[in-house]
Design a protein around this motif. Structure first.
Motif, mmCIF file in Angstrom:
data_model
loop_
_atom_site.group_PDB
_atom_site.id
_atom_site.type_symbol
_atom_site.label_atom_id
_atom_site.label_comp_id
_atom_site.label_asym_id
_atom_site.label_seq_id
_atom_site.Cartn_x
_atom_site.Cartn_y
_atom_site.Cartn_z
ATOM 1 N N GLY A 18 9.322 39.162 25.863
ATOM 2 C CA GLY A 18 10.353 38.352 26.415
ATOM 3 C C GLY A 18 11.358 37.747 25.388
ATOM 4 N N CYS A 19 11.646 36.467 25.347
ATOM 5 C CA CYS A 19 12.962 36.183 24.398
ATOM 6 C C CYS A 19 12.800 36.321 22.950
ATOM 7 C CB CYS A 19 13.096 34.673 24.720
ATOM 8 S SG CYS A 19 14.308 34.395 26.269
ATOM 9 N N ALA A 20 11.465 36.522 22.592
ATOM 10 C CA ALA A 20 11.195 36.633 20.957
ATOM 11 C C ALA A 20 11.825 38.246 20.568
ATOM 12 C CB ALA A 20 9.620 36.707 20.937
ATOM 13 N N ALA A 21 12.095 38.792 21.754
ATOM 14 C CA ALA A 21 12.680 40.136 21.221
ATOM 15 C C ALA A 21 14.275 40.146 21.113
ATOM 16 C CB ALA A 21 12.510 41.145 22.514
ATOM 17 N N LYS A 22 14.800 38.875 21.220
ATOM 18 C CA LYS A 22 16.047 38.596 21.102
ATOM 19 C C LYS A 22 16.517 39.008 19.642
ATOM 20 C CE LYS A 22 18.991 34.498 22.318
ATOM 21 N NZ LYS A 22 18.985 33.419 23.180
ATOM 22 N N PHE A 23 17.648 39.468 19.519
ATOM 23 C CA PHE A 23 18.311 40.088 18.222
ATOM 24 C C PHE A 23 18.475 38.683 17.474
ATOM 25 C CE2 PHE A 23 22.189 41.922 15.612
ATOM 26 C CZ PHE A 23 21.489 42.736 15.476
ATOM 27 N N GLY A 24 18.032 38.561 16.081
ATOM 28 C CA GLY A 24 17.830 37.358 15.388
ATOM 29 C C GLY A 24 19.372 36.458 15.487
ATOM 30 N N PRO A 25 19.160 35.159 15.420
ATOM 31 C CA PRO A 25 20.522 34.339 15.301
ATOM 32 C C PRO A 25 21.396 34.797 14.004
ATOM 33 C CG PRO A 25 18.670 33.033 14.926
ATOM 34 C CD PRO A 25 18.097 34.133 15.437
ATOM 35 N N GLY A 26 20.677 35.035 12.957
ATOM 36 C CA GLY A 26 21.234 35.560 11.782
ATOM 37 C C GLY A 26 21.935 36.718 11.611
#
Ligand code: CO
Ligand code: CO
Ligand code: CO
Length: 359
Positions: A18-26
């Protein structure tokens, strides 16, 4: 949920859920640093662009009519294909609701691997279609590519009156903060993926992730609020920071009032923390302060990436009670006052967490 597809465990087919797969904010910040980013500020119809880390873009097409546009897609967060499709669509629609808008149309984004039965994909699409329909919007079509890791999501277009847009930059000192869903979906999904909990213990999380933020958004629009965002991949701290920074205020959040899903604190104690939780902490910690005695468990909780989380609403104090009443009347999941907005203090900190005494 349909039982016959449980032979296929969708969550075992991707490395992140899910959203944990988001490309990190950094990571994203590093990419943007290499670009010549110039927002078209010369376009008088641009209301919200990419410059303010808001939930969606807003573009005026008539004096009383603006389009809201957003896109969201991710890897399976549950095993059941229909439920996965429903959650992905709910999550994508949420950004329109976070801007105070009404969804109009949707386009599917599909990354499908060749190894699975067509029925599996049909169910993913059906789950998405049913949610878009529940939101009162229309699926127009989509685009599909072959990909070894399955992904599904939706691009949504909505509308809003240009004067009624809810951004994350409107929070004012004296406001009260309300959250409309409990947190913990990142921890729960990680525990499920690692076989620490079973499907039964996913129920609360699945119900929450597949509940539209429609009712919460309509309540906020009716009462009139100062700022709104939805809590997703960057966790409570990341999205709170975006509100605080855009509004130039400090947020004070009482951890004792924070609604948390059943079992989440115990799972964090067993080190059930998704990679995205660490990424979020690394990136946002510098703007966060913990006052007094705050457990390591709660510190991890506030960075947990949420999939299809609730709305975080900043509302003038005198309207807070009316809003809670309106949210309750519309049967939102678990709406709760979690904190307050203060003037921006000197220094780097934007968010203060503390364990307040129960009243
Ligand atoms: Co959002
Ligand atoms: Co989003
Ligand atoms: Co917003």
């Amino acid at each position: 949920m349909k039982e016959e597809n449980n032979k296929v465990r969708l969550t075992t087919m991707s490395t992140k859920a899910g959203c944990a797969a988001k490309f990190g904010p950094g990571n994203l910040a590093k990419v943007m640093a290499h670009m010549n980013l110039q927002e078209r500020k010369d376009d008088p119809n641009l209301i919200v662009g990419f410059g303010t880390c808001d939930d969606a873009g807003v573009y005026k097409i008539a004096p009383d009519y603006a389009l809201i546009q957003t896109v969201d897609f991710f890897t399976p967060i549950v095993d059941d294909p229909y439920t996965f499709g429903a959650i992905a669509a709910t999550n994508a629609l949420s950004d329109v609701y976070a801007m105070g808008g009404t969804p109009l149309t949707a386009l599917n984004i599909c990354c499908f691997s060749t190894g699975l039965e067509p029925e599996v994909y049909a169910e993913i699409l059906q789950g998405g279609l049913d949610k878009v329909t529940e939101a009162g919007a229309v699926v127009l079509g989509g685009h599909t590519v072959t990909d070894n890791e399955i992904k599904f999501g939706v691009s949504v277009t909505g509308y809003v009156h240009p004067d009624k847009v809810l951004t994350n930059g409107g929070a004012r000192p004296g406001d009260v903060l309300i959250l409309t869903k409990p947190i913990g979906t990142g921890v729960i999904s990680t525990a499920f993926k690692n076989n620490i909990i079973g499907e039964a213990e996913m129920t609360e999380s699945i119900t929450s992730m597949s509940t539209l933020n429609k009712a919460a958004s309509e309540a906020a629009q009716k009462i009139g609020v100062n700022a709104c965002t939805d809590v997703t991949g960057f966790g409570l701290s990341g999205h709170s920071y975006e509100v605080a920074a855009a509004s130039n205020v400090n947020l004070r959040i009482n951890l004792s009032e924070l609604p948390v899903m059943t079992g989440v604190l115990e799972l964090i104690e067993k080190d059930c923390i998704p990679g995205g939780g660490y990424n979020n902490r690394n990136h946002y910690e510098k703007w966060v302060e913990f006052e007094g005695d705050v457990s390591e468990t709660k510190k991890a909780l506030v960075f947990d990436p949420q999939t299809s989380g609730g709305l975080l609403i900043s509302v003038p104090k005198e309207k807070a009670e009316a809003l809670v009443e309106e949210l309750t009347k519309r049967k939102t999941l678990r709406s709760q006052i979690i904190g307050e907005v203060l003037p921006k203090a000197e220094g780097d900190k934007y968010i203060t967490y503390y364990e307040g005494k129960a009243e």
